[in-house]
Write a protein that holds these residues in place. Structure first.
Motif, PDB file in Angstrom:
ATOM      1  N   ASP A 207      27.451  -0.605  58.477  1.00 54.73           N
ATOM      2  CA  ASP A 207      27.009  -1.985  58.208  1.00 54.73           C
ATOM      3  C   ASP A 207      26.160  -2.047  56.942  1.00 54.73           C
ATOM      4  N   GLY A 208      25.349  -1.010  56.753  1.00 60.32           N
ATOM      5  CA  GLY A 208      24.527  -0.948  55.540  1.00 60.32           C
ATOM      6  C   GLY A 208      25.415  -0.904  54.304  1.00 60.32           C
ATOM      7  N   LEU A 209      26.513  -0.160  54.393  1.00 59.08           N
ATOM      8  CA  LEU A 209      27.425  -0.052  53.249  1.00 59.08           C
ATOM      9  C   LEU A 209      28.124  -1.399  53.002  1.00 59.08           C
ATOM     10  N   VAL A 210      28.566  -2.045  54.089  1.00 59.43           N
ATOM     11  CA  VAL A 210      29.238  -3.357  53.958  1.00 59.43           C
ATOM     12  C   VAL A 210      28.290  -4.357  53.300  1.00 59.43           C
ATOM     13  N   ASP A 211      27.044  -4.284  53.727  1.00 64.12           N
ATOM     14  CA  ASP A 211      26.020  -5.170  53.180  1.00 64.12           C
ATOM     15  C   ASP A 211      25.906  -5.020  51.656  1.00 64.12           C
ATOM     16  N   LYS A 212      25.867  -3.759  51.239  1.00 64.79           N
ATOM     17  CA  LYS A 212      25.738  -3.482  49.796  1.00 64.79           C
ATOM     18  C   LYS A 212      26.954  -4.004  49.041  1.00 64.79           C
ATOM     19  N   ILE A 213      28.125  -3.827  49.636  1.00 61.04           N
ATOM     20  CA  ILE A 213      29.353  -4.270  48.973  1.00 61.04           C
ATOM     21  C   ILE A 213      29.373  -5.798  48.861  1.00 61.04           C
ATOM     22  N   LYS A 214      28.911  -6.469  49.937  1.00 59.45           N
ATOM     23  CA  LYS A 214      28.899  -7.945  49.916  1.00 59.45           C
ATOM     24  C   LYS A 214      27.918  -8.448  48.853  1.00 59.45           C
ATOM     25  N   LYS A 215      26.787  -7.757  48.777  1.00 54.14           N
ATOM     26  CA  LYS A 215      25.795  -8.153  47.756  1.00 54.14           C
ATOM     27  C   LYS A 215      26.383  -7.984  46.364  1.00 54.14           C
ATOM     28  N   ALA A 216      27.163  -6.922  46.172  1.00 52.73           N
ATOM     29  CA  ALA A 216      27.780  -6.671  44.867  1.00 52.73           C
ATOM     30  C   ALA A 216      28.746  -7.813  44.540  1.00 52.73           C
ATOM     31  N   LEU A 217      29.458  -8.286  45.572  1.00 51.80           N
ATOM     32  CA  LEU A 217      30.404  -9.389  45.360  1.00 51.80           C
ATOM     33  C   LEU A 217      29.686 -10.657  44.929  1.00 51.80           C
ATOM     34  N   LYS A 218      28.521 -10.871  45.541  1.00 48.38           N
ATOM     35  CA  LYS A 218      27.741 -12.070  45.184  1.00 48.38           C
ATOM     36  C   LYS A 218      27.324 -12.018  43.715  1.00 48.38           C
ATOM     37  N   ARG A 219      27.166 -10.778  43.223  1.00 49.43           N
ATOM     38  CA  ARG A 219      26.805 -10.632  41.798  1.00 49.43           C
ATOM     39  C   ARG A 219      28.058 -10.682  40.920  1.00 49.43           C
ATOM     40  N   LYS A 220      29.154 -11.139  41.525  1.00 45.03           N
ATOM     41  CA  LYS A 220      30.447 -11.281  40.823  1.00 45.03           C
ATOM     42  C   LYS A 220      30.988  -9.940  40.330  1.00 45.03           C
ATOM     43  N   LYS A 221      30.696  -8.893  41.103  1.00 46.73           N
ATOM     44  CA  LYS A 221      31.239  -7.584  40.758  1.00 46.73           C
ATOM     45  C   LYS A 221      32.697  -7.543  41.230  1.00 46.73           C
ATOM     46  N   LEU A 222      33.609  -7.342  40.324  1.00 46.40           N
ATOM     47  CA  LEU A 222      35.017  -7.461  40.672  1.00 46.40           C
ATOM     48  C   LEU A 222      35.656  -6.158  41.145  1.00 46.40           C
ATOM     49  N   PHE A 223      34.978  -5.070  40.906  1.00 50.68           N
ATOM     50  CA  PHE A 223      35.494  -3.795  41.428  1.00 50.68           C
ATOM     51  C   PHE A 223      34.304  -2.936  41.805  1.00 50.68           C
TER      52      PHE A 223
END
Ligand code: F6P
Length: 330
Positions: A207-223
């Protein structure tokens, strides 16, 4: 450290455990330093296995020509089960005596030094260890021989993955080696500018990893590039990939396991330098009557650490470095 004057004339050198780039440079340094000081060197093939089977041959300076740049080990290596038994060690001792070997230089990791210490306690042959492992998990040295090359190999691999990850907007889970240590993963993550990493030294959940990935998406990280140490807390990289796919559809997830690529290749200049310094100092130390220690470099000085301490104490990346890696990956 055990100190005692015993004249050394013949040194046996061997590599043991997983091979590491720079082992050849270490063998070369031992042979050349010993020859300079009028000592003879014997190469023991296949680590403790070859010691048990009597695979021992004289090494001259000429045998170490043209090897400083080669990965792997000209002496071959092995992980020996037989050396764990008293019978195996007795056979090894008999072979050393037959070849008049009165001191040893053991190039390897934790398992190698554990064997060396037991052997030394039983038979008293002065031994110096050189830290040769890509894992950088040995207490008593800032870096181990092979680590720098392995990290460079991993960083180059991640650079290539980055191109395709970027082109397809994908999330890549990239597994690196290190056994129980996160050094390779952490340094690779920092060096390749990865988004995040999973290392054994930091408790993490899926869940911690998913959280980090979602946060990255919010920063418009595309990959995304996630560097995973094989000893991480969540599990096997393929399983982590499945868990991620179940939890998020935001990214197309791909897995790359760099694996044994990290163990091969020409050693970096740093690894050649480290191996040369330590190989030379091992010979000098034996002549000075020092043994039962691992040679390492701490703050750019060669230091000697008792086998017992090198084996028992854990070396871990600092929390400051881990935090910095997280900050820079965001
Ligand atoms: O200790 C070096 C290392 O490459 C580890 O990083 C890894 O876990 C292990 O050896 C792999 O061992 P083997 O080559 O025996 O599969």
């Amino acid at each position: 450290m055990t100190e005692g004057k015993k004249e050394i004339k013949r040194i046996g050198v061997f590599t043991s455990g997983g091979d590491a780039p720079g082992m050849n440079a270490a063998i070369r340094a031992v042979v050349r330093a010993a020859n300079f000081y009028d000592l003879h060197v014997y190469g023991i093939h296949r680590g403790y296995e070859g010691m048990i089977d009597g695979e021992i041959k004289r090494l001259e300076t000429i045998d170490t020509a043209n090897i400083i740049q080669r990965g792997g080990t000209i002496l071959k290596t092995a992980r020996s089960m037989r050396f764990m038994s008293p019978e195996g060690r007795k056979m090894a001792y008999d072979n050393l005596i037959e070849n008049d070997i009165d001191a040893l230089v053991a190039i390897g990791g934790n398992g190698t030094f554990t064997g060396a210490q037991v052997f030394l306690n039983e038979y008293g042959i002065p031994t110096i260890g050189l830290p040769g492992t890509i894992d950088n998990d040995l207490y008593g040295t800032d870096y181990t021989i092979g680590f720098d090359t392995a990290v460079n190999t991993a960083v180059q691999a991640v650079d290539k993955i980055r191109d395709t990850a970027d082109s397809h907007n994908r999330l890549f889970l990239i597994e690196v080696m290190g056994r129980h240590s996160g050094y390779i993963a952490l340094h690779t993550a920092i060096g390749s500018g990865a988004s995040t990493f999973l290392i054994p030294e930091q408790a993490t959940s899926i869940d911690g990893l998913v959280d980090k990935i979602k946060k990255a998406l919010k920063r418009k990280k595309l990959f995304g590039l996630v560097i995973i140490a094989e000893g991480n807390h969540i599990g096997e990289t393929m399983d982590i990939s499945k868990m991620l796919e179940e939890r998020t559809t935001d990214y197309d997830v791909k897995v790359t396991i760099i694996g044994h690529l990290q163990r091969g290749g020409s050693p970096s200049a740093y690894d050649r330098m480290l191996a040369s310094r330590l190989g030379h100092q091992a010979v000098v130390a034996l002549m000075e009557g020092k043994y039962n220690v691992m040679a390492g470099v701490v703050n750019d000085q060669v230091v000697f650490t008792d086998f017992e301490q090198a084996i028992k104490n854990k070396k871990e990346p600092t929390q400051d470095l881990i935090k910095m890696a997280e900050i820079l990956g965001m």
